[in-house]
Write a protein that holds these residues in place. Structure first.
Motif, PDB file in Angstrom:
ATOM      1  N   CYS A 136       2.541 -54.944 -59.310  1.00 44.85           N
ATOM      2  CA  CYS A 136       3.265 -55.122 -58.056  1.00 44.85           C
ATOM      3  C   CYS A 136       3.394 -56.625 -57.802  1.00 44.85           C
ATOM      4  O   CYS A 136       2.397 -57.360 -57.874  1.00 44.85           O
ATOM      5  N   VAL A 137       4.622 -57.092 -57.523  1.00 44.25           N
ATOM      6  CA  VAL A 137       4.879 -58.510 -57.291  1.00 44.25           C
ATOM      7  C   VAL A 137       5.518 -58.668 -55.908  1.00 44.25           C
ATOM      8  O   VAL A 137       6.520 -58.006 -55.604  1.00 44.25           O
ATOM      9  N   ALA A 138       4.923 -59.538 -55.066  1.00 44.03           N
ATOM     10  CA  ALA A 138       5.448 -59.820 -53.729  1.00 44.03           C
ATOM     11  C   ALA A 138       5.873 -61.281 -53.683  1.00 44.03           C
ATOM     12  O   ALA A 138       5.098 -62.164 -54.075  1.00 44.03           O
ATOM     13  N   ARG A 139       7.093 -61.550 -53.170  1.00 45.60           N
ATOM     14  CA  ARG A 139       7.617 -62.920 -53.129  1.00 45.60           C
ATOM     15  C   ARG A 139       8.224 -63.197 -51.764  1.00 45.60           C
ATOM     16  O   ARG A 139       8.813 -62.327 -51.134  1.00 45.60           O
ATOM     17  N   ASN A 140       8.062 -64.417 -51.310  1.00 48.18           N
ATOM     18  CA  ASN A 140       8.889 -64.975 -50.246  1.00 48.18           C
ATOM     19  C   ASN A 140       9.125 -66.441 -50.573  1.00 48.18           C
ATOM     20  O   ASN A 140       8.698 -66.925 -51.640  1.00 48.18           O
ATOM     21  N   LYS A 141       9.760 -67.142 -49.674  1.00 47.45           N
ATOM     22  CA  LYS A 141      10.157 -68.516 -50.001  1.00 47.45           C
ATOM     23  C   LYS A 141       8.969 -69.452 -50.122  1.00 47.45           C
ATOM     24  O   LYS A 141       9.110 -70.578 -50.606  1.00 47.45           O
ATOM     25  N   LEU A 142       7.784 -68.990 -49.695  1.00 48.29           N
ATOM     26  CA  LEU A 142       6.597 -69.855 -49.754  1.00 48.29           C
ATOM     27  C   LEU A 142       5.723 -69.595 -50.970  1.00 48.29           C
ATOM     28  O   LEU A 142       4.741 -70.298 -51.190  1.00 48.29           O
ATOM     29  N   GLY A 143       6.027 -68.542 -51.753  1.00 48.05           N
ATOM     30  CA  GLY A 143       5.202 -68.309 -52.930  1.00 48.05           C
ATOM     31  C   GLY A 143       5.331 -66.889 -53.434  1.00 48.05           C
ATOM     32  O   GLY A 143       6.218 -66.130 -53.056  1.00 48.05           O
ATOM     33  N   MET A 144       4.395 -66.523 -54.344  1.00 51.38           N
ATOM     34  CA  MET A 144       4.417 -65.231 -55.013  1.00 51.38           C
ATOM     35  C   MET A 144       2.984 -64.766 -55.238  1.00 51.38           C
ATOM     36  O   MET A 144       2.077 -65.571 -55.438  1.00 51.38           O
ATOM     37  N   ALA A 145       2.771 -63.433 -55.190  1.00 46.51           N
ATOM     38  CA  ALA A 145       1.471 -62.837 -55.497  1.00 46.51           C
ATOM     39  C   ALA A 145       1.713 -61.556 -56.257  1.00 46.51           C
ATOM     40  O   ALA A 145       2.756 -60.901 -56.080  1.00 46.51           O
ATOM     41  N   LYS A 146       0.776 -61.186 -57.159  1.00 46.48           N
ATOM     42  CA  LYS A 146       0.928 -59.951 -57.923  1.00 46.48           C
ATOM     43  C   LYS A 146      -0.420 -59.267 -58.080  1.00 46.48           C
ATOM     44  O   LYS A 146      -1.475 -59.866 -57.914  1.00 46.48           O
ATOM     45  N   ASN A 147      -0.327 -57.983 -58.447  1.00 41.29           N
ATOM     46  CA  ASN A 147      -1.540 -57.168 -58.583  1.00 41.29           C
ATOM     47  C   ASN A 147      -1.269 -56.052 -59.573  1.00 41.29           C
ATOM     48  O   ASN A 147      -0.167 -55.478 -59.591  1.00 41.29           O
ATOM     49  N   GLU A 148      -2.277 -55.751 -60.414  1.00 38.56           N
ATOM     50  CA  GLU A 148      -2.146 -54.681 -61.395  1.00 38.56           C
ATOM     51  C   GLU A 148      -2.954 -53.472 -60.960  1.00 38.56           C
ATOM     52  O   GLU A 148      -4.085 -53.618 -60.455  1.00 38.56           O
ATOM     53  N   VAL A 149      -2.372 -52.275 -61.154  1.00 37.32           N
ATOM     54  CA  VAL A 149      -3.092 -51.013 -60.949  1.00 37.32           C
ATOM     55  C   VAL A 149      -2.856 -50.150 -62.181  1.00 37.32           C
ATOM     56  O   VAL A 149      -1.924 -50.410 -62.966  1.00 37.32           O
ATOM     57  N   HIS A 150      -3.705 -49.137 -62.349  1.00 33.72           N
ATOM     58  CA  HIS A 150      -3.660 -48.310 -63.547  1.00 33.72           C
ATOM     59  C   HIS A 150      -3.513 -46.853 -63.155  1.00 33.72           C
ATOM     60  O   HIS A 150      -4.121 -46.395 -62.174  1.00 33.72           O
ATOM     61  N   LEU A 151      -2.710 -46.106 -63.924  1.00 35.87           N
ATOM     62  CA  LEU A 151      -2.429 -44.709 -63.629  1.00 35.87           C
ATOM     63  C   LEU A 151      -2.800 -43.862 -64.836  1.00 35.87           C
ATOM     64  O   LEU A 151      -2.408 -44.170 -65.977  1.00 35.87           O
ATOM     65  N   GLU A 152      -3.564 -42.782 -64.593  1.00 35.53           N
ATOM     66  CA  GLU A 152      -3.902 -41.793 -65.610  1.00 35.53           C
ATOM     67  C   GLU A 152      -3.398 -40.435 -65.143  1.00 35.53           C
ATOM     68  O   GLU A 152      -3.564 -40.084 -63.973  1.00 35.53           O
ATOM     69  N   ILE A 153      -2.807 -39.661 -66.065  1.00 38.10           N
ATOM     70  CA  ILE A 153      -2.272 -38.331 -65.756  1.00 38.10           C
ATOM     71  C   ILE A 153      -3.168 -37.291 -66.411  1.00 38.10           C
ATOM     72  O   ILE A 153      -3.458 -37.363 -67.612  1.00 38.10           O
ATOM     73  N   LYS A 154      -3.638 -36.304 -65.619  1.00 37.95           N
ATOM     74  CA  LYS A 154      -4.571 -35.278 -66.090  1.00 37.95           C
ATOM     75  C   LYS A 154      -3.880 -33.912 -66.102  1.00 37.95           C
ATOM     76  O   LYS A 154      -2.945 -33.650 -65.333  1.00 37.95           O
ATOM     77  N   ASP A 155      -4.387 -33.024 -66.980  1.00 37.09           N
ATOM     78  CA  ASP A 155      -3.879 -31.651 -67.019  1.00 37.09           C
ATOM     79  C   ASP A 155      -4.321 -30.894 -65.773  1.00 37.09           C
ATOM     80  O   ASP A 155      -5.422 -31.095 -65.251  1.00 37.09           O
ATOM     81  N   ALA A 156      -3.474 -29.962 -65.326  1.00 38.56           N
ATOM     82  CA  ALA A 156      -3.781 -29.171 -64.136  1.00 38.56           C
ATOM     83  C   ALA A 156      -4.842 -28.121 -64.456  1.00 38.56           C
ATOM     84  O   ALA A 156      -4.964 -27.648 -65.588  1.00 38.56           O
ATOM     85  N   THR A 157      -5.619 -27.784 -63.420  1.00 41.63           N
ATOM     86  CA  THR A 157      -6.621 -26.723 -63.545  1.00 41.63           C
ATOM     87  C   THR A 157      -5.927 -25.380 -63.340  1.00 41.63           C
ATOM     88  O   THR A 157      -5.106 -25.224 -62.425  1.00 41.63           O
ATOM     89  N   ARG A 158      -6.276 -24.362 -64.201  1.00 40.62           N
ATOM     90  CA  ARG A 158      -5.637 -23.053 -64.122  1.00 40.62           C
ATOM     91  C   ARG A 158      -6.694 -21.959 -64.194  1.00 40.62           C
ATOM     92  O   ARG A 158      -7.730 -22.119 -64.842  1.00 40.62           O
ATOM     93  N   ILE A 159      -6.420 -20.865 -63.490  1.00 39.02           N
ATOM     94  CA  ILE A 159      -7.272 -19.678 -63.589  1.00 39.02           C
ATOM     95  C   ILE A 159      -6.608 -18.729 -64.573  1.00 39.02           C
ATOM     96  O   ILE A 159      -5.493 -18.235 -64.324  1.00 39.02           O
ATOM     97  N   ILE A 160      -7.266 -18.477 -65.717  1.00 38.51           N
ATOM     98  CA  ILE A 160      -6.658 -17.650 -66.770  1.00 38.51           C
ATOM     99  C   ILE A 160      -7.124 -16.201 -66.694  1.00 38.51           C
ATOM    100  O   ILE A 160      -6.546 -15.332 -67.340  1.00 38.51           O
ATOM    101  N   LYS A 161      -8.177 -15.911 -65.933  1.00 41.20           N
ATOM    102  CA  LYS A 161      -8.621 -14.539 -65.714  1.00 41.20           C
ATOM    103  C   LYS A 161      -8.947 -14.389 -64.239  1.00 41.20           C
ATOM    104  O   LYS A 161      -9.928 -14.944 -63.736  1.00 41.20           O
ATOM    105  N   GLN A 162      -8.108 -13.654 -63.492  1.00 39.58           N
ATOM    106  CA  GLN A 162      -8.238 -13.564 -62.049  1.00 39.58           C
ATOM    107  C   GLN A 162      -9.057 -12.337 -61.638  1.00 39.58           C
ATOM    108  O   GLN A 162      -9.099 -11.345 -62.364  1.00 39.58           O
ATOM    109  N   PRO A 163      -9.732 -12.415 -60.458  1.00 41.66           N
ATOM    110  CA  PRO A 163     -10.436 -11.222 -59.952  1.00 41.66           C
ATOM    111  C   PRO A 163      -9.439 -10.129 -59.596  1.00 41.66           C
ATOM    112  O   PRO A 163      -8.282 -10.395 -59.255  1.00 41.66           O
ATOM    113  N   GLU A 164      -9.886  -8.860 -59.677  1.00 44.81           N
ATOM    114  CA  GLU A 164      -8.999  -7.718 -59.470  1.00 44.81           C
ATOM    115  C   GLU A 164      -9.473  -6.871 -58.299  1.00 44.81           C
ATOM    116  O   GLU A 164     -10.663  -6.852 -57.954  1.00 44.81           O
ATOM    117  N   TYR A 165      -8.512  -6.156 -57.705  1.00 45.99           N
ATOM    118  CA  TYR A 165      -8.771  -5.273 -56.559  1.00 45.99           C
ATOM    119  C   TYR A 165      -9.836  -4.236 -56.927  1.00 45.99           C
ATOM    120  O   TYR A 165      -9.845  -3.697 -58.036  1.00 45.99           O
TER     121      TYR A 165
END
Length: 1167
Positions: free
Chosen positions: A500-529
């Motif tokens: 992320c980079v922020a600028r105005n006429k007096l200067g500039m600043a930046k910052n780094e962030v990191h993103l990780e993508i995970k698999d979704a949690t799923r129920i493969i055997k559900q409770p039954e009536y």
């Protein structure tokens, strides 16, 4: 600190310019970092209407932030409040919060008024709301004489409460003398004004303790009105009547309420039978989620009322004889409320901006502006400022344009006050989000990457992906005005580093962030009536698949809540097992899989066979005077056959709302022939029973009133007891309404003396439970009977019971009182019984009064509180425990009956013997010397006799807390000071000290003290240094041992070769006669002893080359040296001091050490 802006989104399509944050310069709300210059902001203040407890100190809050930190001032009732002139008022340092100390002096009423706080610094001034300070009040009820109320059965009644006006208003409730709340129902209820309303009265409403209470929560006090007495007279026939309103009066009324409050509408009606209340809104429907009914539907409440709730509301009161209507016209007014409150404005020099203040209300509020707390009309002029109604427009601002503006929106129902500053700053961009923040997001979910920023002028923001990536152009990204980058649907390829980079006429600043993508949690055997019978077992299964880097937790819920805390529920990895299932276990069971990033759930329903559904369609047929037939339709048996039906009845005339058991019939029947009692207004209900339990009750049947008859039974619990010497009070338990069998229930009360020939005297009384016969002889047995009757006739002949007329005080005192002193704290008293005729009542027992009249030791008269012991029944002796030894006591004895005490016997005096004394009151050790200690003490507070002597025992305590021999010393009783001599110096002693009388030794007091230290020996010990414990000495000894070992090895090698090494040759050529040779038997040097043996050096030891050791000192061990030497060492570590003699034998010789004395040696010298 972040931009305080709602996240309006800007979506950039593909191929467009890079994602830039170009925010509107006119409307923006910034939190300025606290390290930058900024005007004050009020962060905390007391409420506008501030009700205080007059018993506590007054604290009026005012907190603010700003740079530089603001100063604070106050106004009171519109004028400056000089807190320095009032010693009771203090201001919290670094704050504007006031504390008014009224706990010790001053009154809360003195400080009642309107307060306003101002926080000011060089950039402007912010002001608080007007804080109205008022002390809470809980006044007493005004004195009034309330006449008893008498009325006929079925009439209406209003019991007024009229509580005192308190601040805040009290909470009203009705109770009886036993502090039990009076029951309320559709017939009897409390109104909003606190009055108690009876739609119609019944005989059971008769009572003398209708009490209205007012609870003032602020001061935690309760005030009580005088009790109201109500007597309901039974009427032979109650004429039914249609409803009429008790409140409100007339056919129409008006109600005004403020927006946001709770609208409460009330209708209470009287009539016979009791009317039922219904509510409608004439020109619309009642709001579903905001409408509530209170007080048995007599009160309609609408919460969070708004202008849309204005209109006509109608309440309808109905009973079988008719209906009446009342219309309430509701108008909703509104105190001012914000549409757009002004927000802080941060501008750079030369920029434009605006403050907007918009509010609404009913009536429409008036908007006024202030600058730094001063009406803007008289505030200093600012050329960059232009006012346009509810908006202030700023153009080409400069640093001097910084100020705090206040917007006031007010109408007749209240006001709003908001502070908003204009802060003119020139600041380069700064990014406030932490660097290298890691974001983890589930695939296909939105990802939000923060970039909180600040700068003036407002910076532009752009985002980049990767180390050398270009600005983001794809339309899959959304950039929010607060700098946040949103990826609406994150995929695996979204993983990476974003800048992320922020600028105005007096200067500039930046910052780094990191993103990780995970698999979704799923129920493969559900409770039954599942369906399970009560007592069985059921199992639900739930298998989960998840991202390998996330750890899921499995939680089971029942009906969206936690599982019952019951051992029958067992949860393992994939299963929930419920054992011994019962009815309440039925419901929806949900498996919830949670990770730190997502959760997923699946549900199943458990059905449990249950009790039957209630029967319905009840019908009454074959109606006779003493029997009736009831029929019904069974409900669903819920898969378990119905075994029986239970029939209950209600007597609406005498015990409305109470149900009683009538009979039971087989589960195969749907009709029952029921026996009835006279003069009962019956209703019936039925419950079905199967192996699982009973159903809920059915709806009640129609009512059936049986004809009246004479009573079947008479009152029970008949008693005769006098309350005065010349009366007889006859009491009984009245028949209840069901037992009366008809109207006009009364009682025939009859009595005569047991031992006389008088005829029975009788009187007929109303339905009460007491009758008083006056003019009777004192305590005479009477025969009594009470017979019930009603308008139809008399009950059977009642049983006769015996009672007594009233008691009087006994006439004769116990005689021949004797006292036997058992020991110093116990005495036994005997007396002769009083003749029964003189008791004039039921004998309760005998009472002994005794008191300590004179101290035998001091011989001075003094009055002490009398003590009382009561002995039940006809006992003629008793023990007096807890007496004080060596004391003079006086006692007398009195006989007690139900009326009270008889005359006292002549006083008897006795003395208690001596006892052991208490411990001396104090023990002090004063004037310690080298060999003596002086003890001072105060005699025992309770000598319990004549002191014969004191015993002092003492023994020394060494440094390991071991006790020495015990010395026993006797001291005359007239002494309070004693000096012990010939004690050891610097020694701790423990003392045991107690007093004695002829009866023995008393409790001891202990103390410890230490004799003084010998200063000369302390000085010598302080000069000693334990070099044996010094690190350098240990290292030196190790080095010497190593050199000796090397020398021995070299010598051994040379000797095996047959030659001599140079040193040996030189020693052979220049032998010193004063130096002793090595021992020939083992070839070692002279030895030295260890610290425990203290053996002298052998004659074969070598002496230092400077030959400074005296001959007589050469026998000292190295340990003695180490503990007793005060020596020095030169720079190469060689010792340049001298040996000393044995410890504590003679002073050390040679140079004194420049090092600090060893604390170990100092302790050793003391011990």
């Amino acid at each position: 600190m972040q931009l305080e802006i709602m996240p309006r989104k800007k979506r950039l399509p593909a191929g467009r310019a890079p994602l830039l944050l170009l925010l509107c310069q006119l409307v923006r709300a910034l939190d300025v970092p606290l390290d930058l210059v900024q005007p004050p902001t009020i962060t905390q203040q007391s409420p506008k209407d501030y009700i205080i407890d007059p018993r506590e100190n007054i604290v009026i809050q005012c907190e603010a932030k700003g740079k530089p930190p603001p100063s604070f001032s106050w106004t009171r009732n519109g004028t400056h409040f000089d807190i320095e002139k009032d010693p009771l008022v203090t201001m919290k340092p670094g704050s504007g919060t006031l504390t008014i100390n009224i706990m010790n002096e001053g009154k809360a009423e003195t400080y009642e008024g309107v307060y306003q706080c101002t926080a000011r610094n060089e950039r402007g001034a912010a002001i608080s709301n007007n804080i109205v300070v008022r002390p809470s009040r809980s006044p007493l009820w005004t004195k009034e004489k309330l006449e008893p109320i008498t009325l006929r059965n079925g009439q209406s009644l209003i019991l007024p409460c009229r509580p005192p006006l308190g601040l805040p208003p009290p909470i009203i409730f009705w109770m009886d003398n036993s502090f039990q709340r009076l029951p309320q129902s559709e017939r009897v209820s409390q109104g909003l004004n606190g009055d108690l309303y009876f739609s119609n009265v019944l005989p059971e409403d008769t009572r003398e303790d209708y009490i209205c209470y007012a609870r003032f929560n602020h001061t935690q006090t309760i005030q009580q009105k005088q009790p109201i007495s109500v007597k309901v007279i039974s009427a032979k026939s109650n004429r039914e009547r249609p409803p009429t309103f008790l409140t409100p009066e007339g056919n129409a009324s008006h109600k005004e309420e403020l927006r946001g409050n709770v609208l409460s509408l009330e209708c209470i009606a009287e009539g016979l039978p009791t009317p039922i209340i219904y509510w409608i809104k004439e020109d619309g429907t009642l709001p579903i989620n905001r409408t509530f009914y209170k007080n048995f539907k007599k009160t309609l409440q609408i919460i969070q009322v708004s202008e849309a709730d204005s209109g006509n509301y109608q309440c309808i009161a109905k009973n079988p004889l008719g209906a009446i209507y009342h219309t309430i016209s509701v108008t909703v007014k509104a105190a001012p409320y914000w549409i757009m409150a002004p927000q802080n404005l941060v501008l750079s020099p030369g920029e434009d901006g605006r403050l907007i203040c918009r509010a609404n209300g009913n009536p429409k509020p008036r908007i006024s502006w202030l600058s730094n707390g001063v009406p803007i009309e008289i505030a200093p002029d600012d050329p960059s400022r232009n006012i346009d109604g509810d908006t202030i427009i700023f153009s080409n601002v400069q640093e001097r344009s910084s100020a705090v503006y206040q917007c006031n929106a007010s109408n007749e129902y209240g006001y709003l006050l908001a502070n908003a500053f204009v802060n003119v700053l020139a600041e380069p961009p700064r990014i406030l989000t932490s660097a290298n923040t890691l974001y983890q997001v589930i695939t296909d979910r939105p990802a939000l990457l923060d970039c909180a920023f600040f700068g003036s002028p407002l910076p532009t923001v752009e985002w980049f992906k990767g180390a050398k990536g270009s600005a983001l152009h794809e339309d899959i990204y959304v950039l929010h005005e607060n700098g946040t980058l949103e990826i609406p649907v994150a995929q695996k390829d979204s993983t990476g580093t974003y800048t992320c980079v922020a600028r105005n006429k007096l200067g500039m600043a930046k910052n780094e962030v990191h993103l990780e993508i995970k698999d979704a949690t799923r129920i493969i055997k559900q409770p039954e009536y599942a369906v399970v019978q009560r007592g069985g077992t059921v199992s639900f299964e739930c298998k989960v698949k998840h991202d390998h880097t996330l750890i899921p937790t499995i939680t089971w819920l029942k009906d969206s809540g936690e599982l019952p805390n019951d051992g029958r529920f067992t949860v393992d990895k994939d299963h929930l097992v419920v054992a011994d299932v019962w009815d309440d276990d039925g419901g929806t069971y949900t498996c919830v899989a949670n990770t730190t990033l997502d959760n997923v759930s699946a549900s199943a329903v458990l059905s449990v066979v249950d009790v039957p559904n209630p029967p319905f369609d009840l019908e009454l047929t074959d109606q006779l005077d003493k029997s009736i037939q009831l029929s019904w339709t069974p409900g669903n048996d819920n898969n378990s056959p119905i075994t029986k039906f239970i029939i209950e009845y209600e007597d609406a005339m005498h015990e409305a709302g109470l149900w009683h058991h009538q009979t039971e019939v087989s589960g195969m029947q749907t009709t029952a022939q029921l026996k009835l009692s006279p003069y009962v207004n019956y209703s019936f209900r039925v419950m079905a029973v199967n192996s699982l339990g009973r159903s809920l009750p059915s709806e009640a049947s129609e009512q059936y009133l049986t004809k009246a008859a004479e009573p079947d039974t008479n009152p029970t619990a008949v008693e005769g007891l006098g309350s005065e010497p010349d009366n007889l009070v006859i009491t009984w338990k009245p028949l209840n309404g069901f037992e009366s069998n008809g109207p006009g229930l009364q009682y025939k009360v009859s009595w005569r003396q047991k031992d006389g020939d008088d005829e029975w005297t009788s009187v007929v009384v109303a339905n009460v439970s007491k009758y008083i016969v006056s003019g009777t002889p004192t305590f005479v047995p009477y025969l009594i009977k009470v017979q019930a009757l009603n308008d139809v006739g008399f009950a059977p002949e009642p049983a006769v019971v015996m009672g007594h007329s009233g008691e009087d005080l006994p006439m004769v005192a116990p005689g021949n009182v004797r006292v036997n002193v058992v020991n110093s704290t116990l005495a036994e008293v005997h007396w002769d019984p009083v003749p029964l005729k003189s008791i004039r009542g039921h004998l309760q027992g005998y009472r002994i009064y005794y008191w300590k009249a004179q101290s035998s030791s001091k011989r001075n008269r003094r009055h002490l509180e009398k003590k009382i012991l009561t002995f039940q029944g006809s006992k003629t002796h008793g023990m007096l425990p807890g007496l004080e030894p060596f004391s003079h006591y006086t006692l007398n004895v009195r006989v007690v009956n139900g009326k009270g005490e008889g005359p006292a016997s002549p006083d008897r005096v006795f003395n208690t013997p001596e006892g052991v004394p208490s411990a001396p009151s104090s023990l002090k050790i004063v004037n310690p010397t080298l060999d003596s200690l002086t003890l001072e003490w105060d005699p025992p507070s309770r000598p319990n006799g004549i002191l014969t002597e004191y015993t002092l025992k003492y023994q020394p305590i060494n440094s390991t807390h071991e006790l020495g021999p015990l010395v026993d010393l006797k001291i005359p009783a007239n002494k309070t000071r004693w000096t012990l001599k010939n004690l050891n110096f610097s020694t701790r002693y423990k003392f045991y000290f107690y007093a004695q009388t002829a009866a023995g030794s008393g409790s001891q007091i202990t103390e410890e003290a230490v004799t003084n230290v010998d200063e000369g020996k302390m000085a010598m010990a302080s000069r000693q240094v334990d070099i044996a414990t010094q690190g350098w000495f240990i290292g030196l000894m190790c080095a010497v041992a190593l050199l000796i070992l090397i020398l021995l090895i070299v010598c051994f090698i040379r000797r095996n070769k047959g030659g001599k090494y140079p040193v040996k040759e030189k020693e052979d050529a220049h032998a010193d006669p004063e130096i002793q040779p090595m021992k020939e038997d083992d070839g070692t040097f002279g030895e030295y002893s260890d610290a425990e043996d203290h053996k002298p050096l052998k004659k074969g030891s070598r002496t230092p080359s400077d030959r400074t050791v005296k001959k007589e000192d050469s026998d000292d061990s190295l340990v003695d040296y180490g503990e007793g030497v005060n020596g020095q060492f030169n720079e190469d570590g060689s010792f340049i001091g001298q040996y000393s003699g044995k410890k504590e034998k003679e002073p050390a010789e040679g140079n004194e050490s420049s090092e600090a004395p060893s604390p170990v040696n100092a302790m050793n010298s003391f011990v």
